[in-house]
Design a protein around this motif. Structure first.
Motif, PDB file in Angstrom:
ATOM      1  N   ARG A  48       0.846  -1.201   0.000  1.00 14.33           N
ATOM      2  CA  ARG A  48       0.000   0.000   0.000  1.00 14.33           C
ATOM      3  C   ARG A  48       0.878   1.245   0.000  1.00 14.33           C
ATOM      4  NH1 ARG A  48      -4.517  -0.703  -1.837  1.00 14.33           N
ATOM      5  NH2 ARG A  48      -5.243   1.182  -0.844  1.00 14.33           N
ATOM      6  N   PHE A  49       0.390   2.303  -0.613  1.00 16.38           N
ATOM      7  CA  PHE A  49       1.127   3.562  -0.604  1.00 16.38           C
ATOM      8  C   PHE A  49       0.157   4.734  -0.648  1.00 16.38           C
ATOM      9  CE2 PHE A  49       0.266   3.250  -5.032  1.00 16.38           C
ATOM     10  CZ  PHE A  49       0.165   4.556  -5.464  1.00 16.38           C
ATOM     11  N   THR A  50       0.641   5.882  -0.233  1.00 16.89           N
ATOM     12  CA  THR A  50      -0.081   7.142  -0.343  1.00 16.89           C
ATOM     13  C   THR A  50       0.869   8.159  -0.956  1.00 16.89           C
ATOM     14  OG1 THR A  50       0.553   7.809   1.888  1.00 16.89           O
ATOM     15  CG2 THR A  50      -1.573   6.698   1.650  1.00 16.89           C
ATOM     16  N   ALA A  51       0.304   9.142  -1.619  1.00 21.55           N
ATOM     17  CA  ALA A  51       1.120  10.193  -2.232  1.00 21.55           C
ATOM     18  C   ALA A  51       0.358  11.508  -2.196  1.00 21.55           C
ATOM     19  CB  ALA A  51       1.484   9.832  -3.667  1.00 21.55           C
ATOM     20  N   LEU A  52       1.106  12.583  -2.109  1.00 21.74           N
ATOM     21  CA  LEU A  52       0.574  13.935  -2.189  1.00 21.74           C
ATOM     22  C   LEU A  52       1.373  14.630  -3.281  1.00 21.74           C
ATOM     23  CD1 LEU A  52      -1.519  15.712  -0.770  1.00 21.74           C
ATOM     24  CD2 LEU A  52       0.328  16.574   0.651  1.00 21.74           C
ATOM     25  N   ILE A  53       0.697  14.989  -4.377  1.00 23.88           N
ATOM     26  CA  ILE A  53       1.387  15.514  -5.555  1.00 23.88           C
ATOM     27  C   ILE A  53       0.805  16.867  -5.936  1.00 23.88           C
ATOM     28  CG2 ILE A  53       1.884  15.100  -7.996  1.00 23.88           C
ATOM     29  CD1 ILE A  53       1.686  12.095  -7.350  1.00 23.88           C
ATOM     30  N   ARG A  54       1.693  17.806  -6.199  1.00 20.47           N
ATOM     31  CA  ARG A  54       1.299  19.132  -6.674  1.00 20.47           C
ATOM     32  C   ARG A  54       1.607  19.232  -8.163  1.00 20.47           C
ATOM     33  NH1 ARG A  54       3.158  19.002  -1.965  1.00 20.47           N
ATOM     34  NH2 ARG A  54       5.335  19.233  -2.506  1.00 20.47           N
ATOM     35  N   THR A  55       0.724  19.879  -8.901  1.00 19.65           N
ATOM     36  CA  THR A  55       0.944  20.080 -10.332  1.00 19.65           C
ATOM     37  C   THR A  55       1.091  21.561 -10.620  1.00 19.65           C
ATOM     38  OG1 THR A  55      -1.399  20.254 -10.917  1.00 19.65           O
ATOM     39  CG2 THR A  55      -0.433  18.037 -10.893  1.00 19.65           C
ATOM     40  N   LYS A  56       1.846  21.854 -11.684  1.00 21.10           N
ATOM     41  CA  LYS A  56       2.057  23.240 -12.099  1.00 21.10           C
ATOM     42  C   LYS A  56       2.280  23.255 -13.605  1.00 21.10           C
ATOM     43  CE  LYS A  56       4.709  27.336 -11.109  1.00 21.10           C
ATOM     44  NZ  LYS A  56       5.669  27.980 -10.234  1.00 21.10           N
ATOM     45  N   ARG A  57       1.627  24.192 -14.307  1.00 21.04           N
ATOM     46  CA  ARG A  57       1.782  24.297 -15.750  1.00 21.04           C
ATOM     47  C   ARG A  57       3.168  24.851 -16.074  1.00 21.04           C
ATOM     48  NH1 ARG A  57      -1.088  23.894 -20.349  1.00 21.04           N
ATOM     49  NH2 ARG A  57      -2.948  23.389 -19.176  1.00 21.04           N
ATOM     50  N   HIS A  58       3.847  24.222 -17.052  1.00 15.20           N
ATOM     51  CA  HIS A  58       5.162  24.693 -17.497  1.00 15.20           C
ATOM     52  C   HIS A  58       5.169  25.059 -18.976  1.00 15.20           C
ATOM     53  CE1 HIS A  58       6.231  20.991 -19.653  1.00 15.20           C
ATOM     54  NE2 HIS A  58       5.727  20.327 -18.626  1.00 15.20           N
ATOM     55  N   ALA A  59       4.080  24.747 -19.698  1.00 13.31           N
ATOM     56  CA  ALA A  59       4.022  25.049 -21.136  1.00 13.31           C
ATOM     57  C   ALA A  59       2.566  25.219 -21.568  1.00 13.31           C
ATOM     58  CB  ALA A  59       4.673  23.917 -21.936  1.00 13.31           C
ATOM     59  N   PRO A  60       2.340  26.022 -22.596  1.00 12.06           N
ATOM     60  CA  PRO A  60       0.978  26.131 -23.120  1.00 12.06           C
ATOM     61  C   PRO A  60       0.573  24.810 -23.772  1.00 12.06           C
ATOM     62  CG  PRO A  60       2.508  27.376 -24.486  1.00 12.06           C
ATOM     63  CD  PRO A  60       3.292  26.851 -23.326  1.00 12.06           C
ATOM     64  N   GLY A  61      -0.714  24.572 -23.850  1.00 13.28           N
ATOM     65  CA  GLY A  61      -1.183  23.344 -24.483  1.00 13.28           C
ATOM     66  C   GLY A  61      -2.561  22.971 -23.997  1.00 13.28           C
ATOM     67  N   GLN A  62      -2.857  21.683 -24.055  1.00 16.93           N
ATOM     68  CA  GLN A  62      -4.182  21.190 -23.701  1.00 16.93           C
ATOM     69  C   GLN A  62      -4.524  21.541 -22.254  1.00 16.93           C
ATOM     70  OE1 GLN A  62      -1.585  19.067 -24.221  1.00 16.93           O
ATOM     71  NE2 GLN A  62      -1.576  17.539 -22.616  1.00 16.93           N
ATOM     72  N   PRO A  63      -5.825  21.640 -21.950  1.00 16.95           N
ATOM     73  CA  PRO A  63      -6.234  21.943 -20.578  1.00 16.95           C
ATOM     74  C   PRO A  63      -5.983  20.756 -19.654  1.00 16.95           C
ATOM     75  CG  PRO A  63      -8.156  21.572 -21.968  1.00 16.95           C
ATOM     76  CD  PRO A  63      -6.951  21.543 -22.871  1.00 16.95           C
ATOM     77  N   SER A  64      -5.869  21.056 -18.376  1.00 18.46           N
ATOM     78  CA  SER A  64      -5.702  20.028 -17.347  1.00 18.46           C
ATOM     79  C   SER A  64      -6.940  19.129 -17.315  1.00 18.46           C
ATOM     80  CB  SER A  64      -5.522  20.704 -15.985  1.00 18.46           C
ATOM     81  OG  SER A  64      -5.746  19.796 -14.928  1.00 18.46           O
ATOM     82  N   LEU A  65      -6.756  17.871 -16.941  1.00 14.92           N
ATOM     83  CA  LEU A  65      -7.870  16.934 -16.816  1.00 14.92           C
ATOM     84  C   LEU A  65      -8.756  17.232 -15.614  1.00 14.92           C
ATOM     85  CD1 LEU A  65      -6.122  13.560 -17.699  1.00 14.92           C
ATOM     86  CD2 LEU A  65      -7.504  15.017 -19.174  1.00 14.92           C
ATOM     87  N   PHE A  66      -8.334  18.180 -14.789  1.00 17.98           N
ATOM     88  CA  PHE A  66      -9.116  18.566 -13.612  1.00 17.98           C
ATOM     89  C   PHE A  66      -9.828  19.897 -13.796  1.00 17.98           C
ATOM     90  CE2 PHE A  66      -6.000  15.690 -11.851  1.00 17.98           C
ATOM     91  CZ  PHE A  66      -6.750  14.936 -10.986  1.00 17.98           C
ATOM     92  N   GLY A  67      -9.341  20.725 -14.705  1.00 17.91           N
ATOM     93  CA  GLY A  67      -9.815  22.096 -14.821  1.00 17.91           C
ATOM     94  C   GLY A  67      -8.665  23.017 -14.438  1.00 17.91           C
ATOM     95  N   PRO A  68      -8.430  23.225 -13.121  1.00 17.43           N
ATOM     96  CA  PRO A  68      -7.298  24.072 -12.724  1.00 17.43           C
ATOM     97  C   PRO A  68      -5.951  23.397 -13.027  1.00 17.43           C
ATOM     98  CG  PRO A  68      -8.595  23.401 -10.790  1.00 17.43           C
ATOM     99  CD  PRO A  68      -9.231  22.787 -11.988  1.00 17.43           C
ATOM    100  N   ASP A  69      -4.940  24.208 -13.367  1.00 13.66           N
ATOM    101  CA  ASP A  69      -3.597  23.685 -13.642  1.00 13.66           C
ATOM    102  C   ASP A  69      -2.832  23.380 -12.364  1.00 13.66           C
ATOM    103  OD1 ASP A  69      -3.943  23.955 -16.372  1.00 13.66           O
ATOM    104  OD2 ASP A  69      -3.037  25.939 -16.424  1.00 13.66           O
ATOM    105  N   GLU A  70      -2.933  24.265 -11.410  1.00  8.04           N
ATOM    106  CA  GLU A  70      -2.188  24.103 -10.162  1.00  8.04           C
ATOM    107  C   GLU A  70      -3.115  23.534  -9.104  1.00  8.04           C
ATOM    108  OE1 GLU A  70       0.196  27.449  -9.071  1.00  8.04           O
ATOM    109  OE2 GLU A  70       0.799  27.790 -11.151  1.00  8.04           O
ATOM    110  N   LEU A  71      -2.777  22.334  -8.653  1.00 10.99           N
ATOM    111  CA  LEU A  71      -3.607  21.679  -7.655  1.00 10.99           C
ATOM    112  C   LEU A  71      -2.788  20.709  -6.827  1.00 10.99           C
ATOM    113  CD1 LEU A  71      -4.095  18.632  -9.017  1.00 10.99           C
ATOM    114  CD2 LEU A  71      -5.696  19.930 -10.384  1.00 10.99           C
TER     115      LEU A  71
END
Length: 132
Positions: A48-71
Protein backbone atom coordinates in the motif's frame (compact mmCIF):
# COMPACT_ATOMS: atom_id res chain seq x y z
CA UNK A 1 6.96 -3.44 -2.37
CA UNK A 2 7.43 -0.22 -4.30
CA UNK A 3 10.55 0.00 -6.43
CA UNK A 4 12.34 3.34 -6.66
CA UNK A 5 12.99 4.66 -10.15
CA UNK A 6 11.27 6.02 -13.22
CA UNK A 7 7.72 5.03 -14.15
CA UNK A 8 5.58 5.58 -17.24
CA UNK A 9 2.21 6.87 -16.08
CA UNK A 10 -1.22 6.54 -17.67
CA UNK A 11 -3.98 8.50 -15.94
CA UNK A 12 -7.59 9.42 -16.45
CA UNK A 13 -10.49 11.46 -15.13
CA UNK A 14 -14.03 11.68 -16.51
CA UNK A 15 -12.74 14.66 -18.54
CA UNK A 16 -10.10 12.68 -20.45
CA UNK A 17 -6.85 10.78 -20.16
CA UNK A 18 -3.13 11.39 -20.50
CA UNK A 19 0.38 10.05 -20.03
CA UNK A 20 3.50 11.23 -18.25
CA UNK A 21 6.73 10.22 -16.58
CA UNK A 22 7.16 9.98 -12.79
CA UNK A 23 10.31 9.41 -10.75
CA UNK A 24 9.99 7.98 -7.24
CA UNK A 25 13.09 8.28 -5.07
CA UNK A 26 13.51 8.34 -1.27
CA UNK A 27 9.92 9.43 -0.62
CA UNK A 28 9.99 12.19 -3.26
CA UNK A 29 7.93 12.40 -6.46
CA UNK A 30 8.93 14.41 -9.52
CA UNK A 31 7.87 14.21 -13.13
CA UNK A 32 5.62 15.68 -15.72
CA UNK A 33 3.97 15.55 -19.09
CA UNK A 34 3.86 17.89 -22.07
CA UNK A 35 2.25 20.76 -20.15
CA UNK A 36 2.35 20.05 -16.40
CA UNK A 37 5.15 19.29 -13.94
CA UNK A 38 4.55 17.11 -10.87
CA UNK A 39 6.26 17.23 -7.49
CA UNK A 40 5.47 15.86 -4.07
CA UNK A 41 6.02 13.00 -1.70
CA UNK A 42 4.96 9.39 -1.15
CA UNK A 43 4.99 6.79 1.61
CA UNK A 44 4.95 3.04 0.99
CA UNK A 45 3.98 0.37 3.53
CA UNK A 46 4.16 -3.12 2.06
CA UNK A 47 1.88 -3.19 -0.97
CA UNK A 48 0.00 0.00 0.00
CA UNK A 49 1.13 3.56 -0.60
CA UNK A 50 -0.08 7.14 -0.34
CA UNK A 51 1.12 10.19 -2.23
CA UNK A 52 0.57 13.93 -2.19
CA UNK A 53 1.39 15.51 -5.56
CA UNK A 54 1.30 19.13 -6.67
CA UNK A 55 0.94 20.08 -10.33
CA UNK A 56 2.06 23.24 -12.10
CA UNK A 57 1.78 24.30 -15.75
CA UNK A 58 5.16 24.69 -17.50
CA UNK A 59 4.02 25.05 -21.14
CA UNK A 60 0.98 26.13 -23.12
CA UNK A 61 -1.18 23.34 -24.48
CA UNK A 62 -4.18 21.19 -23.70
CA UNK A 63 -6.23 21.94 -20.58
CA UNK A 64 -5.70 20.03 -17.35
CA UNK A 65 -7.87 16.93 -16.82
CA UNK A 66 -9.12 18.57 -13.61
CA UNK A 67 -9.82 22.10 -14.82
CA UNK A 68 -7.30 24.07 -12.72
CA UNK A 69 -3.60 23.69 -13.64
CA UNK A 70 -2.19 24.10 -10.16
CA UNK A 71 -3.61 21.68 -7.66
CA UNK A 72 -2.78 19.23 -4.90
CA UNK A 73 -3.67 15.61 -5.61
CA UNK A 74 -4.09 13.06 -2.79
CA UNK A 75 -3.58 9.46 -3.94
CA UNK A 76 -3.62 5.99 -2.46
CA UNK A 77 -3.08 2.67 -4.11
CA UNK A 78 -1.50 -0.73 -4.36
CA UNK A 79 2.06 -1.36 -5.56
CA UNK A 80 3.58 -4.47 -7.06
CA UNK A 81 7.18 -5.15 -8.07
CA UNK A 82 7.06 -3.22 -11.36
CA UNK A 83 3.65 -1.53 -11.49
CA UNK A 84 1.01 0.03 -9.36
CA UNK A 85 -2.46 1.46 -9.48
CA UNK A 86 -3.87 4.38 -7.55
CA UNK A 87 -6.82 6.69 -7.29
CA UNK A 88 -7.64 9.92 -5.59
CA UNK A 89 -8.93 13.47 -5.85
CA UNK A 90 -7.60 17.00 -5.99
CA UNK A 91 -8.56 19.43 -3.25
CA UNK A 92 -9.20 22.08 -5.93
CA UNK A 93 -11.55 19.81 -7.95
CA UNK A 94 -13.08 17.36 -5.42
CA UNK A 95 -15.84 16.30 -7.83
CA UNK A 96 -13.32 14.93 -10.38
CA UNK A 97 -12.12 11.37 -9.57
CA UNK A 98 -8.60 10.44 -10.72
CA UNK A 99 -7.13 7.01 -11.55
CA UNK A 100 -3.59 6.11 -12.61
CA UNK A 101 -1.51 3.11 -13.63
CA UNK A 102 2.28 3.33 -13.38
CA UNK A 103 4.71 0.91 -15.01
CA UNK A 104 8.36 0.70 -13.97
CA UNK A 105 10.91 1.60 -16.66
CA UNK A 106 14.13 -0.41 -16.73
CA UNK A 107 17.24 1.67 -16.06
CA UNK A 108 19.58 2.47 -18.97
CA UNK A 109 22.29 0.25 -17.47
CA UNK A 110 20.02 -2.81 -17.47
CA UNK A 111 21.57 -5.72 -19.36
CA UNK A 112 20.21 -6.14 -22.88
CA UNK A 113 17.91 -9.08 -23.56
CA UNK A 114 19.59 -12.32 -24.56
CA UNK A 115 20.18 -12.57 -28.31
CA UNK A 116 17.73 -14.73 -30.19
CA UNK A 117 18.71 -16.76 -33.23
CA UNK A 118 17.83 -15.12 -36.52
CA UNK A 119 15.89 -17.49 -38.77
CA UNK A 120 17.50 -18.25 -42.10
CA UNK A 121 15.75 -16.54 -45.02
CA UNK A 122 14.23 -19.01 -47.44
CA UNK A 123 12.45 -17.38 -50.42
CA UNK A 124 10.77 -20.71 -51.22
CA UNK A 125 8.64 -20.28 -48.10
CA UNK A 126 7.11 -17.01 -49.36
CA UNK A 127 3.51 -17.18 -50.63
CA UNK A 128 3.17 -17.68 -54.36
CA UNK A 129 1.07 -15.21 -56.36
CA UNK A 130 -2.21 -16.64 -57.60
CA UNK A 131 -1.59 -15.44 -61.16
CA UNK A 132 1.39 -17.77 -61.70
Amino acid sequence: MMREGIYSAWFKTPRGQGTGIVQLTAGKVCGGDGVLSYSGSYEAHGERFTALIRTKRHAPGQPSLFGPDELTLSLEGCCRATSFTCSGRAAEAPDVPFEAFLLYSSPDNAPPPAPRPVPKFNPEQLPKPSWR
